[in-house]
Design a protein around this motif. Structure first.
Motif, PDB file in Angstrom:
ATOM      1  N   THR A  47       0.603   1.262  11.334  1.00 56.12           N
ATOM      2  CA  THR A  47       0.674   2.667  10.922  1.00 56.12           C
ATOM      3  C   THR A  47       0.916   2.781   9.420  1.00 56.12           C
ATOM      4  O   THR A  47       1.512   1.897   8.798  1.00 56.12           O
ATOM      5  CB  THR A  47       1.801   3.430  11.661  1.00 56.12           C
ATOM      6  N   ASP A  48       0.463   3.886   8.867  1.00 55.03           N
ATOM      7  CA  ASP A  48       0.666   4.126   7.435  1.00 55.03           C
ATOM      8  C   ASP A  48       2.149   4.216   7.087  1.00 55.03           C
ATOM      9  O   ASP A  48       2.570   3.749   6.025  1.00 55.03           O
ATOM     10  CB  ASP A  48      -0.058   5.405   7.001  1.00 55.03           C
ATOM     11  N   ASP A  49       2.938   4.810   7.979  1.00 54.17           N
ATOM     12  CA  ASP A  49       4.378   4.942   7.707  1.00 54.17           C
ATOM     13  C   ASP A  49       5.052   3.578   7.616  1.00 54.17           C
ATOM     14  O   ASP A  49       5.900   3.348   6.751  1.00 54.17           O
ATOM     15  CB  ASP A  49       5.057   5.788   8.789  1.00 54.17           C
ATOM     16  N   LYS A  66       3.944   1.857   4.433  1.00 50.91           N
ATOM     17  CA  LYS A  66       4.624   2.457   3.272  1.00 50.91           C
ATOM     18  C   LYS A  66       6.053   1.933   3.164  1.00 50.91           C
ATOM     19  O   LYS A  66       6.526   1.609   2.073  1.00 50.91           O
ATOM     20  CB  LYS A  66       4.622   3.981   3.379  1.00 50.91           C
ATOM     21  N   ALA A 120      12.874   5.316   9.325  1.00 55.11           N
ATOM     22  CA  ALA A 120      11.597   4.805   9.837  1.00 55.11           C
ATOM     23  C   ALA A 120      11.705   4.491  11.327  1.00 55.11           C
ATOM     24  O   ALA A 120      10.779   4.766  12.095  1.00 55.11           O
ATOM     25  CB  ALA A 120      11.171   3.566   9.052  1.00 55.11           C
ATOM     26  N   GLY A 172       7.519  14.158  10.671  1.00 53.62           N
ATOM     27  CA  GLY A 172       6.791  13.290  11.592  1.00 53.62           C
ATOM     28  C   GLY A 172       7.282  13.411  13.025  1.00 53.62           C
ATOM     29  O   GLY A 172       6.838  12.676  13.905  1.00 53.62           O
ATOM     30  N   LYS A 192      11.545   7.762  13.110  1.00 55.36           N
ATOM     31  CA  LYS A 192      10.214   8.367  13.050  1.00 55.36           C
ATOM     32  C   LYS A 192       9.197   7.606  13.894  1.00 55.36           C
ATOM     33  O   LYS A 192       8.382   8.203  14.589  1.00 55.36           O
ATOM     34  CB  LYS A 192       9.752   8.426  11.595  1.00 55.36           C
TER      35      LYS A 192
END
Length: 198
Positions: free
Chosen positions: A87-89, A92, A177, A16, A180
């Motif tokens: 965001t998807d991250d 998740k 995270a 990422g 990223k």
């Protein structure tokens, strides 16, 4: 060595990280993707440390319901902006944290929340167990400190090994995270409910 766009793309998909960061990491490692990942991770963790003092007042609450509806976990994870929270991250991460809480039932988010009296009580129990076994005092203290670390790993969410990948601690998952997504992320609180338990 010439770095291909396919290599940059692969590294970017796996980490990422930005295109230029990926290209530089690949150049620095002569195209070794695994070594480049390590460099990017280290760079990201350093950046995460700088972000830790920033206010994280946005975020999301994630709910995980275990199949069978017998266990549920609710986790509040904060970040700096609603943009990152969507965001998807980030989603998740929040989901993985809720799943982890459901699976492991920690008592505290971080070490600072553990009452000093509880730690001292555990330390005394461990010390007495080892003194009774006849071990020398200096060895007993080393054993006790090692077991206290294990104690934290059992009751503190951020100190636990991630259920989906025991080679990673939860705090490392959060740090990755942060690296990223580029924002401070804080696990604020959690609750876990299980049918039939108090």
């Amino acid at each position: 060595m010439s770095i291909s766009m396919d290599q940059v793309k692969e590294l970017r998909e796996r980490t990422g990280a930005g295109i230029l960061d990926c290209k530089k990491a690949l150049t620095d490692t002569s195209g070794d993707v695994d070594a480049a990942i390590k460099i990017l991770r280290e760079k990201g963790l350093a950046a995460a440390a700088k972000k830790s003092s920033r206010d994280a007042s946005d975020g999301r609450i994630e709910v995980y319901v275990h199949p069978g509806n017998k266990v549920v976990a609710i986790v509040e994870v904060n970040c700096e902006t609603d943009f990152v929270a969507k965001t998807d991250d980030f989603k998740k991460l929040a989901y993985d944290l809720a799943l982890h809480v459901a699976a492991t039932n920690p008592s505290y988010v971080n070490r600072e929340e553990v009452p000093a009296a509880e730690v001292e009580r555990e330390r005394e129990i461990l010390r007495q167990q080892n003194v009774d076994s006849g071990k020398p005092a200096n060895i007993v203290e080393k054993i006790v400190e090692g077991r206290i670390e294990k104690f934290y790993g059992e009751i503190v969410l951020l100190e636990q090994e991630f259920v989906k990948d025991p080679s990673v601690k939860i705090k490392d998952l959060v740090q990755e995270a942060i690296a990223k997504l580029g924002e401070n992320i804080v696990v604020r609180r959690f609750s876990r409910f299980e049918v039939g338990s108090n």
